[in-house]
Every structure is written in structure tokens, then in C-alpha cells.
Design an enzyme around this catalytic site. Structure first.
Site, PDB file in Angstrom:
ATOM      1  N   PHE A   1     -49.897  11.493 -46.458  1.00  0.00           N
ATOM      2  CA  PHE A   1     -49.195  10.478 -47.677  1.00  0.00           C
ATOM      3  C   PHE A   1     -48.378   9.230 -46.506  1.00  0.00           C
ATOM      4  O   PHE A   1     -47.341   8.245 -47.575  1.00  0.00           O
ATOM      5  CB  PHE A   1     -48.482  11.300 -48.262  1.00  0.00           C
ATOM      6  CG  PHE A   1     -47.880  12.245 -48.448  1.00  0.00           C
ATOM      7  CD1 PHE A   1     -46.383  11.824 -48.276  1.00  0.00           C
ATOM      8  CD2 PHE A   1     -48.137  13.622 -48.656  1.00  0.00           C
ATOM      9  CE1 PHE A   1     -45.288  12.977 -47.325  1.00  0.00           C
ATOM     10  CE2 PHE A   1     -47.136  13.787 -48.355  1.00  0.00           C
ATOM     11  CZ  PHE A   1     -45.613  14.640 -48.086  1.00  0.00           C
TER      12      PHE A   1
ATOM     13  N   GLU B   1     -48.828   8.458 -56.771  1.00  0.00           N
ATOM     14  CA  GLU B   1     -49.260   9.214 -55.902  1.00  0.00           C
ATOM     15  C   GLU B   1     -49.360  10.722 -56.625  1.00  0.00           C
ATOM     16  O   GLU B   1     -49.183  11.277 -56.837  1.00  0.00           O
ATOM     17  CB  GLU B   1     -48.971   9.604 -54.564  1.00  0.00           C
ATOM     18  CG  GLU B   1     -48.954   8.140 -53.646  1.00  0.00           C
ATOM     19  CD  GLU B   1     -48.121   8.963 -52.563  1.00  0.00           C
ATOM     20  OE1 GLU B   1     -47.845   9.576 -51.792  1.00  0.00           O
ATOM     21  OE2 GLU B   1     -48.313   7.608 -51.290  1.00  0.00           O
TER      22      GLU B   1
ATOM     23  N   ARG C   1     -41.389  21.748 -43.381  1.00  0.00           N
ATOM     24  CA  ARG C   1     -40.871  21.223 -43.683  1.00  0.00           C
ATOM     25  C   ARG C   1     -39.402  21.444 -43.223  1.00  0.00           C
ATOM     26  O   ARG C   1     -38.312  20.355 -43.457  1.00  0.00           O
ATOM     27  CB  ARG C   1     -40.636  20.994 -45.293  1.00  0.00           C
ATOM     28  CG  ARG C   1     -39.356  21.256 -46.281  1.00  0.00           C
ATOM     29  CD  ARG C   1     -39.489  20.715 -47.887  1.00  0.00           C
ATOM     30  NE  ARG C   1     -38.457  20.701 -49.022  1.00  0.00           N
ATOM     31  CZ  ARG C   1     -38.713  20.812 -49.696  1.00  0.00           C
ATOM     32  NH1 ARG C   1     -39.879  20.095 -50.152  1.00  0.00           N
ATOM     33  NH2 ARG C   1     -37.526  20.862 -50.344  1.00  0.00           N
TER      34      ARG C   1
ATOM     35  N   LYS D   1     -40.077  12.081 -58.356  1.00  0.00           N
ATOM     36  CA  LYS D   1     -41.331  13.364 -58.844  1.00  0.00           C
ATOM     37  C   LYS D   1     -41.719  12.829 -60.157  1.00  0.00           C
ATOM     38  O   LYS D   1     -40.290  13.612 -61.277  1.00  0.00           O
ATOM     39  CB  LYS D   1     -41.282  15.245 -58.099  1.00  0.00           C
ATOM     40  CG  LYS D   1     -40.668  15.605 -58.129  1.00  0.00           C
ATOM     41  CD  LYS D   1     -40.077  16.602 -57.418  1.00  0.00           C
ATOM     42  CE  LYS D   1     -38.828  17.591 -57.932  1.00  0.00           C
ATOM     43  NZ  LYS D   1     -38.732  18.445 -56.175  1.00  0.00           N
TER      44      LYS D   1
ATOM     45  N   LYS E   1     -48.595  14.522 -56.994  1.00  0.00           N
ATOM     46  CA  LYS E   1     -48.567  15.152 -56.398  1.00  0.00           C
ATOM     47  C   LYS E   1     -48.663  17.313 -56.137  1.00  0.00           C
ATOM     48  O   LYS E   1     -48.887  17.186 -57.197  1.00  0.00           O
ATOM     49  CB  LYS E   1     -47.177  15.635 -56.993  1.00  0.00           C
ATOM     50  CG  LYS E   1     -45.703  16.217 -56.910  1.00  0.00           C
ATOM     51  CD  LYS E   1     -44.800  17.029 -57.244  1.00  0.00           C
ATOM     52  CE  LYS E   1     -43.467  17.445 -56.078  1.00  0.00           C
ATOM     53  NZ  LYS E   1     -43.402  18.853 -56.038  1.00  0.00           N
TER      54      LYS E   1
ATOM     55  N   GLU F   1     -49.161  17.149 -47.084  1.00  0.00           N
ATOM     56  CA  GLU F   1     -49.344  17.769 -47.496  1.00  0.00           C
ATOM     57  C   GLU F   1     -50.841  18.487 -48.088  1.00  0.00           C
ATOM     58  O   GLU F   1     -51.771  18.000 -47.736  1.00  0.00           O
ATOM     59  CB  GLU F   1     -48.857  17.695 -49.281  1.00  0.00           C
ATOM     60  CG  GLU F   1     -49.294  18.327 -50.106  1.00  0.00           C
ATOM     61  CD  GLU F   1     -47.418  19.365 -50.190  1.00  0.00           C
ATOM     62  OE1 GLU F   1     -46.730  19.020 -49.206  1.00  0.00           O
ATOM     63  OE2 GLU F   1     -47.485  19.791 -50.769  1.00  0.00           O
TER      64      GLU F   1
ATOM     65  N   ARG G   1     -31.931  13.162 -51.322  1.00  0.00           N
ATOM     66  CA  ARG G   1     -32.778  12.474 -51.980  1.00  0.00           C
ATOM     67  C   ARG G   1     -32.132  11.382 -52.505  1.00  0.00           C
ATOM     68  O   ARG G   1     -30.847  11.477 -52.996  1.00  0.00           O
ATOM     69  CB  ARG G   1     -33.039  13.704 -53.033  1.00  0.00           C
ATOM     70  CG  ARG G   1     -33.471  15.099 -53.187  1.00  0.00           C
ATOM     71  CD  ARG G   1     -33.036  15.821 -54.261  1.00  0.00           C
ATOM     72  NE  ARG G   1     -33.439  17.062 -53.585  1.00  0.00           N
ATOM     73  CZ  ARG G   1     -34.404  17.513 -52.901  1.00  0.00           C
ATOM     74  NH1 ARG G   1     -36.034  17.053 -54.670  1.00  0.00           N
ATOM     75  NH2 ARG G   1     -35.110  19.075 -53.075  1.00  0.00           N
TER      76      ARG G   1
ATOM     77  N   ARG H   1     -45.626  21.381 -47.277  1.00  0.00           N
ATOM     78  CA  ARG H   1     -45.202  19.985 -46.457  1.00  0.00           C
ATOM     79  C   ARG H   1     -45.733  20.564 -44.483  1.00  0.00           C
ATOM     80  O   ARG H   1     -44.748  20.983 -43.879  1.00  0.00           O
ATOM     81  CB  ARG H   1     -43.844  19.295 -46.278  1.00  0.00           C
ATOM     82  CG  ARG H   1     -43.421  18.668 -46.120  1.00  0.00           C
ATOM     83  CD  ARG H   1     -43.620  17.427 -47.075  1.00  0.00           C
ATOM     84  NE  ARG H   1     -42.990  15.808 -46.596  1.00  0.00           N
ATOM     85  CZ  ARG H   1     -41.917  15.572 -46.991  1.00  0.00           C
ATOM     86  NH1 ARG H   1     -41.331  15.927 -48.219  1.00  0.00           N
ATOM     87  NH2 ARG H   1     -41.590  14.320 -46.523  1.00  0.00           N
TER      88      ARG H   1
HETATM   89  P1  AMP Z   1     -40.379  19.497 -53.883  1.00  0.00           P
HETATM   90  O1  AMP Z   1     -40.621  20.123 -53.540  1.00  0.00           O
HETATM   91  O2  AMP Z   1     -39.911  19.773 -55.818  1.00  0.00           O
HETATM   92  O3  AMP Z   1     -38.787  18.413 -54.526  1.00  0.00           O
HETATM   93  O4  AMP Z   1     -41.371  18.292 -53.928  1.00  0.00           O
HETATM   94  C1  AMP Z   1     -40.698  17.264 -52.681  1.00  0.00           C
HETATM   95  C2  AMP Z   1     -42.370  17.947 -52.227  1.00  0.00           C
HETATM   96  O5  AMP Z   1     -43.464  17.553 -52.488  1.00  0.00           O
HETATM   97  C3  AMP Z   1     -42.705  17.124 -50.555  1.00  0.00           C
HETATM   98  O6  AMP Z   1     -41.825  18.285 -50.023  1.00  0.00           O
HETATM   99  C4  AMP Z   1     -43.930  17.206 -50.358  1.00  0.00           C
HETATM  100  O7  AMP Z   1     -43.898  19.134 -50.158  1.00  0.00           O
HETATM  101  C5  AMP Z   1     -44.338  17.797 -51.647  1.00  0.00           C
HETATM  102  N1  AMP Z   1     -45.931  16.583 -52.296  1.00  0.00           N
HETATM  103  C6  AMP Z   1     -46.988  16.647 -52.414  1.00  0.00           C
HETATM  104  N2  AMP Z   1     -47.336  15.783 -52.817  1.00  0.00           N
HETATM  105  C7  AMP Z   1     -47.067  14.711 -52.368  1.00  0.00           C
HETATM  106  C8  AMP Z   1     -46.499  13.243 -52.145  1.00  0.00           C
HETATM  107  N3  AMP Z   1     -47.566  12.721 -52.466  1.00  0.00           N
HETATM  108  N4  AMP Z   1     -46.291  12.300 -51.507  1.00  0.00           N
HETATM  109  C9  AMP Z   1     -45.124  13.726 -51.101  1.00  0.00           C
HETATM  110  N5  AMP Z   1     -44.846  14.161 -51.519  1.00  0.00           N
HETATM  111  C10 AMP Z   1     -45.142  15.217 -51.433  1.00  0.00           C
END
Ligand code: AMP
Length: 554
Positions: free
Chosen positions: A338, A246, A268, A420, A248, A298, A414, A253
């Protein structure tokens, strides 16, 4: 329960660093706790005043606390500051002055856990003119009734710096031990209730069955699922038998709760952001078919053509409490759904992502450019996945998420069901622990920030470098305002602050350095953005620095 009894447990916890021992001490405390206090005591064991889902700031920083200690015990403020310099702990400082207070009244009331929390819980509501004095009075009432050890913990709880090392993991395990229930069930109930106090009550009263019966409640925020970092797209793809890729997106969030026409939007960190996004409320009413549901999404800022913009644009809207209509026009947004938790009486958290995605497709009516499903591709073909990834990068997205289609929705941590994948040297999320006032033209700002990572074993923050570049004058003003509210102590031009502000930091390289607690320093660190959506518990850990260092030197 008497507060002194709780403090005995705090002292025992402070004396150990062993996780199992801590768990057993907390379990004993929970077993001992009378039913009417169990909820509070569970929170108190973590040093919390409110459950995780309640976003309230107690609003007493070190400086005000020094004044309160001085007044409570008839000491001069300079003496308090002096003692604090020696101990580095306002809790111990209060304990010392309480012990040596000659005017101490022998007629004081004995403190109870209930009384202490009653007063502390009034603090966030105490605002407006004269609020500082009213806050002061609430804390002083506790300090003047306290025994020396109690004073130590009243101060630390008020400052939200317990130094006993009990986190959510310890409390989860302690509830399991105390009430003889499986810890997975304790945790599952917590994901839905987001309050270990309530979970403990259920575990004691109704055992395992009670935990099983905990249901998702529309309108009450849930803990969300998080992703792990993957070194490459290939690695991520090979991880799962059935992966989905998907886009990102770089936004915020959102968790949308729909109960008929009643819509709530949570961030979040479980803060209620409904009022900030009135158009999302309108779209959700229209685009989500079920009577009741909860979806994970998102929310991104978009330009006139509906193309996603960087997060900075959006952060202004997330913070904003006034001028909402104007902000709505200036910074239009788009919702990308999502995942899903719940639809009309049925929880989907145990369902596979494949089923959840299918259901999500059923329940969302897309509205062009406004409310849609995220771009999602089910494939384990590297070439296909890579062209999807390159396209996402080409559209200036952050990268992609690779998800396990066979996995259930596992919130909070996690767990490896989502990976990611991003380009380049990963930025770090760090917390600001100190600052230095600038010189010359920059003297009105705190212009150099000491940054820290987290040690997951102790919960401590370890310094790993100073950042003085990448900040505009506006950002310098912003960080200075925020830091001034968090000051614990000052020494010349250096200020020590409560670890609250999370920043995303770019850098050229990680170097070994004995100068900092972690043993590593960042070369040319620069501010990428403030991450108010992240809590200090979410910043990067020492291990990440080490692994990035190894990777870079390979
Ligand atoms: P990080 O903040 O770097 O840990 O990445 C996780 C965050 O990416 C999630 O909490 C979401 O806010 C965001 N995100 C963006 N696109 C997506 C997606 N397709 N699926 C899940 N999370 C996503």
C-alpha cells in the site's frame, strides 16, 4: 563519562515531572557527554540499553534480580524481598543494601558508563546452560563496584524500569536544544536511522546539514506511519480534500527491503521476520521491478481460495522459529502493498501519497492471490466510499483506511494523514500488569489479568480492570508461560509483572469506577487476541477511555 555523573542527571530527572525541565536536563547531559560516549548516553537517558531497532530482551526479571541483590551485598533473599515490599522498587532496594553492606570492599573500581553498558549488552547473548549464573555474574560485577545511587540505576536499567519519565519525544527535543538544530530535522533523521544515539552524534558533529544528509539505507528498518481512529466514514472523508479509501486488512505490517536479490522483511516493531516468510522473499524478488526499493505492506493469512483470514492464524507464523516449511504450507499468506519509501536512490517520503501510489503501481508486478496492491479507491463521494466500505465489511475485513492523497509519508506517530474506520464499539489495546493464579481446575494457570492503559504524560500504566474470560486453555497456558518470565513480585496468589504483553480486549461497556487508577472499569472484558506485534508504548491512553465513555453515553 563516569557512571556516577550520569546518575546525578538521573536523580535530577527523577525529581521533576515538568517536560521542559526534563528536556533541559537531558540537553545539558548530551552537551556534557564526551563524544566517545554520546551514543550510549543518549540511549541511557531513556533508560534504554539498545536502540529501538534492536529487538533484544535483557532477560532478567524481578525474581532473579532479588537473588542478585542478596548475593552482591551479603543479605538474605528474604530480607531483600521484605525491603522490596516496603519500597516497591528493586532499584531503591539495591541502594539500601549497598549502603548497609558491611562487607563492602573499599578497593572497588569506579564504574564508567561504558563498563555498565558493556556488561548489560552481553546479557541477551548469554543463553544456554549455565546462562543464569553468567548473567548473574555480569550484573553482580556492576553492583559490587557501585555506589548506592549507582546501584539504584544499574538495577532499574537492567529491569528496564527507569522511572525517570524520559521518552523519545524528550530526547528529540533535547538533541535540538543541545546542538542548536531544528527538532523536525532531528526527528526526520531518526525515522531513517531509528537510533537517537546516532542522530545525536550527527547533530553534534555535522549540525543541521549532517541531519539533512541522512539517507535511507536499504536493509535498515524505518519507522512506519500510523493511523488515527475516526468516528465515522463521513468524518474521515470530510477531513481531506483528496481522500483515498483502502481496505483495512487484518494482518501484520511488513516492510520489504529489496537490494538486488537480497530481501529483508521487517515487522512494524522493526524485528527481522525474513526467515519466517521464505515465500515472501521469493515473490519480492520477482514482483518488485526496481533493483533497490522499500515498500510498506500488510501480510495476511489466506484460505485455499486466497480469501483473507483473521489475524490469529497468522500470529502462529510470525512467532515461529522452526518448522517454517510446514507452517508455510499450513498457513499460506498474501502480500498487499500500500505504500512506498524508496526506489533506486530516490526517497519518496516527502512525496504526496498520490505520487507514491502512482510509483507503487509502476514498480509492482502483481502475482495473482500472492503479491498485489491493496484495493484502493480515490473518491470523495460518500455513496461510492460507503459501498466500498460495506463491501470490505462483507468480506469480513476490519474496515477501511481513509488516506490524505496530498500528504507526505510521516512515520512514527499518528499525525492525522491516515484515518481508520471500523464498525462497532472499538476494542481496546491494553497491557497486562498483574495476574492472579486460578483456583481448582484453573490452578496451574494465571487466569485473571489486570489490564492497564498508558498515561502519555508520565509513561505510567494505569489499571483499568480485570479480565478473566475469553481465554481458551491453550491461551491460558500461553499467557502463563509468558507472564512467568516477567514476574517482578508475588504476593499470595497475585503476581506483578513487567508491562510487556499487549492484549486486544472487547467489552460491553465502559463504566465509571473508583476501584481502578483510571477511574473507569470495563464491563465484561474478554480477550480478542494477543498483540505481540504491539509494544506497551502503543496501548490505548486514558483519553481514549474517556472519549469512548462520552461517546457511549451520548
Ligand atoms: P491499528 O493497528 O489498528 O492502529 O491500524 C493500523 C494498521 O493497519 C497498520 O499498521 C497496518 O498494519 C494495518 N493496515 C491494514 N490495511 C492497511 C492499509 N490499507 N493501509 C495502511 N495500513 C493498513
Amino acid at each position: 563519562m563516569k557512571y556516577s555523573e550520569l546518575c546525578d542527571y538521573y536523580e535530577r530527572l527523577e525529581d521533576t515531572t515538568k517536560n521542559l525541565k526534563m528536556r533541559d536536563i537531558v540537553a545539558e547531559l548530551l552537551e556534557e557527554a564526551p563524544s566517545e560516549d554520546l551514543e550510549l548516553i543518549t540511549l541511557a537517558s531513556m533508560g534504554r540499553v539498545f536502540p529501538a531497532s534492536v529487538d533484544k530482551d535483557i532477560g532478567i526479571a524481578g525474581k532473579l534480580m532479588q537473588k542478585i541483590i542478596a548475593k552482591s551485598y551479603g543479605a538474605a533473599e528474604e530480607e531483600v524481598v521484605e525491603k522490596f515490599k516496603q519500597t516497591g522498587d528493586l532499584g531503591k532496594t539495591a541502594e539500601y543494601f549497598c549502603e548497609n553492606n558491611r562487607q563492602r570492599s573499599l578497593m572497588t573500581k569506579e564504574l564508567t558508563v561504558k563498563k555498565v553498558f558493556e556488561n548489560l549488552r552481553k546479557l541477551p547473548e548469554t543463553t544456554g546452560t549455565g546462562s543464569e549464573e553468567r548473567k548473574e555474574r555480569l550484573v553482580r560485577e556492576l553492583l559490587t563496584s557501585a555506589e548506592p545511587v549507582e546501584a539504584r540505576y544499574v538495577v532499574r536499567t537492567t529491569l528496564q524500569e527507569m522511572r525517570i519519565g524520559v521518552g523519545e519525544g524528550t530526547v528529540r527535543d533535547a538533541i535540538a536544544v543541545a546542538f542548536g538544530v531544528p527538532k523536525e530535522k532531528v526527528e526526520n533523521a531518526f525515522f531513517k536511522l531509528t537510533d537517537y544515539g546516532e542522530v545525536a552524534k550527527i547533530a553534534r558533529k555535522k549540525g543541521e546539514e549532517g541531519l539533512d544528509d541522512v539517507e535511507i539505507e536499504v536493509g535498515r528498518p524505518l519507522r512506519v506511519m500510523l493511523a488515527e481512529i475516526s468516528e465515522s466514514l463521513q468524518d474521515a472523508l470530510e477531513e481531506y480534500e483528496n481522500p483515498a479509501v483502502e481496505v483495512k486488512l487484518d494482518g501484520f505490517r511488513g516492510q520489504i527491503h529489496k537490494d538486488g536479490d537480497d530481501i529483508t522483511l521487517y515487522s512494524r516493531r522493526l524485528e527481522d521476520k525474513t526467515d519466517q516468510f521464505p515465500e515472501v522473499v521469493e515473490w519480492a524478488k520477482e514482483c518488485l521491478k526496481p533493483e533497490e526499493c522499500i515498500v510498506d505492506c500488510e501480510i495476511v493469512a489466506v484460505d485455499e481460495e486466497g480469501k483473507p483470514l483473521a489475524f490469529q492464524n497468522l500470529s502462529k507464523r510470525i512467532q515461529r522459529k522452526y518448522d517454517i516449511q510446514r507452517m508455510k504450507e499450513e498457513i499460506p499468506v498474501q502480500v498487499n502493498c500500500f505504500d512506498l519509501f524508496y526506489v533506486d536512490g530516490e526517497s519518496f517520503m516527502e512525496s504526496s501519497l498520490k505520487d507514491r501510489w502512482e510509483k507503487l503501481n509502476e514498480i509492482v508486478v502483481e502475482r495473482k492471490g500472492k503479491f498485489k496492491l491493496v484495493e484502493h479507491l480515490e473518491t470523495n463521494d460518500m455513496e461510492e466510499a460507503n459501498s466500498f466500505y460495506q463491501k470490505a465489511l462483507g468480506q469480513k475485513q476490519e474496515g477501511v483506511m481513509v488516506k490524505n492523497l496530498d500528504a507526505k509519508y510521516q512515520p512514527g506517530k499518528r499525525v492525522g494523514y491516515w484515518k481508520k474506520v471500523k464498525e462497532t464499539m472499538e476494542p481496546l489495546d491494553l497491557v497486562v500488569v498483574e495476574g492472579i493464579w486460578g483456583e481448582g481446575k484453573r490452578s496451574q494457570w494465571i487466569s485473571s489479568l489486570m489490564l492497564a492503559v498508558r498515561d502519555p504524560d508520565t509513561g505510567d500504566f494505569l489499571k483499568t480492570g480485570k479480565m478473566a474470560t475469553g481465554m481458551t486453555e491453550e491461551q491460558l497456558q500461553e499467557i502463563t508461560d509468558k507472564m512467568e518470565e516477567l514476574i517482578i513480585s508475588e504476593d499470595g496468589r497475585t503476581v506483578k509483572v513487567r508491562p510487556k504483553i499487549v492484549v486486544e480486549v472487547g467489552y460491553e461497556e465502559i463504566q465509571k469506577s473508583p476501584k481502578y487508577d483510571t477511574g473507569y472499569a470495563l464491563r465484561f472484558p474478554r480477550l480478542l487476541r494477543f498483540r505481540y506485534d504491539k509494544s506497551p508504548e502503543e496501548v490505548d491512553i486514558v483519553e481514549r477511555l474517556k472519549s469512548l465513555y462520552r461517546k457511549q453515553n451520548n
